[in-house]
Design a protein around this motif. Sequence first.
Motif, PDB file in Angstrom:
ATOM      1  N   PRO A 179       0.765  -0.981   0.129  1.00 10.86           N
ATOM      2  CA  PRO A 179       0.167   0.304   0.070  1.00 10.86           C
ATOM      3  C   PRO A 179       0.743   1.429  -0.082  1.00 10.86           C
ATOM      4  O   PRO A 179       1.687   1.490   0.512  1.00 10.86           O
ATOM      5  CB  PRO A 179      -1.200   0.259   1.704  1.00 10.86           C
ATOM      6  N   CYS A 201      -2.016  -3.042  -9.378  1.00 15.02           N
ATOM      7  CA  CYS A 201      -1.901  -2.736  -8.142  1.00 15.02           C
ATOM      8  C   CYS A 201      -2.198  -3.764  -6.309  1.00 15.02           C
ATOM      9  O   CYS A 201      -3.510  -3.697  -7.195  1.00 15.02           O
ATOM     10  CB  CYS A 201      -2.922  -1.558  -7.804  1.00 15.02           C
ATOM     11  N   SER A 215      -3.607  -0.909  -1.450  1.00 14.34           N
ATOM     12  CA  SER A 215      -4.517  -0.074  -1.375  1.00 14.34           C
ATOM     13  C   SER A 215      -3.124   1.067  -1.954  1.00 14.34           C
ATOM     14  O   SER A 215      -2.199   1.450  -1.581  1.00 14.34           O
ATOM     15  CB  SER A 215      -4.654   0.355  -0.070  1.00 14.34           C
ATOM     16  N   ASP A 233      -2.855   5.539  -2.935  1.00 16.41           N
ATOM     17  CA  ASP A 233      -3.703   6.909  -2.591  1.00 16.41           C
ATOM     18  C   ASP A 233      -2.699   7.490  -4.123  1.00 16.41           C
ATOM     19  O   ASP A 233      -1.824   7.213  -3.976  1.00 16.41           O
ATOM     20  CB  ASP A 233      -2.633   7.383  -1.310  1.00 16.41           C
ATOM     21  N   PHE A 271      -6.478  -3.310 -10.683  1.00 15.65           N
ATOM     22  CA  PHE A 271      -6.682  -3.161  -9.262  1.00 15.65           C
ATOM     23  C   PHE A 271      -7.151  -4.386  -8.859  1.00 15.65           C
ATOM     24  O   PHE A 271      -8.056  -5.058  -9.281  1.00 15.65           O
ATOM     25  CB  PHE A 271      -7.636  -2.076  -8.419  1.00 15.65           C
ATOM     26  N   ASP A 318      -7.904  -6.945  -5.366  1.00 16.56           N
ATOM     27  CA  ASP A 318      -8.280  -7.274  -4.059  1.00 16.56           C
ATOM     28  C   ASP A 318      -7.135  -8.188  -3.224  1.00 16.56           C
ATOM     29  O   ASP A 318      -6.633  -9.158  -3.466  1.00 16.56           O
ATOM     30  CB  ASP A 318      -9.952  -7.704  -3.168  1.00 16.56           C
TER      31      ASP A 318
END
Length: 340
Positions: free
Chosen positions: A16, A53, A56, A58, A76, A78
Amino acid sequence: MIFVTPMKKTYYLFNPGRISRKDNTLKFTPVDESGREGQPKYIPVEGVSDLYCFGSLDANSALYNFLGKAGISVHFFDYYEHYTGSFQPKEYLLAGKMQVQQTLHYASKDKRLKIARKFVEGAAFNISKNLKYYINREKDLSAQLEKIQELNSKIHGCIEIPELMGIEGNIRQIYYDAFDVILKEHAMEGRSKQPPLNEVNALVSFGNMMCYTMCLDQIYHTQLNPTISFLHEPGFRRYSLALDIAEIFKPILVDRVIFRVLNKKEIQSKDFDIHINKVVLKESGKRVFIKAFEERLNETIKHRTLNKHVSYKHLVKLECYKLSKHILEMETYQPFKIWW
């Protein structure tokens, strides 16, 4: 002859963190669970093809505007290895004529079936090639190969998409049974997904997702619309054409890598999180698999038609071009079939 050539790179972000623009460079700052920042890493934007990614991220709209202008996609995922979505730059290659023709080919039962059969035919051929490879290495897979070839002979007799999907599913089931013979110390014990129930199934799910996402990215660089598919129903997943094209390449790009990393013990049981009702790859396993997957994508072969070396990744884009020409009625689509 096989070798590796340099090209724009895919970057995988496991930690992240925050990503921002610094001149013509991407600045990625990892952030741990306590909010402490790690050492920033700088990535020249001209060397980036896309970003994956797994942690997470930002970022602000200015960063995505910058990525969009540079033609860089961001995908993306999870924690449980599910693909959750993509940021795609403006669809700069989509053309009205292609959109109309692609829709017409989907709406026509005969035209759709003609393309869908080719996807299953290509997948079945490449699956059979994998089995023959291991038969030549003294693995007893002749029974599975015979059953798949029998099903393959029925593809062109299919007159409905569900019937064709049924044959494709039966071919896959027989093929996955062969994994228990090909793999030295692991057993698949049948295909399980959502969630995968053992280590082999976890690798198959992760690898298939990586192949799907890579196919989506290659479609983006053509005039094809990724939401209009032929074998899979549009709407099953937003970018269902990527599912169609991935069927042809999963045996070559995913399964061969799985056989390698497990049989060579590059990935072991310690690289999985094993729960009561699901198994997922740890970050250590993802890193090893992705490294092997990238090596496979960047290998090149001497293309028989183009008479030059092309990477496996570029073969996927060439597949999109062939499909485009078929849809525009410039030439008949023939699926990629491995010839070595």
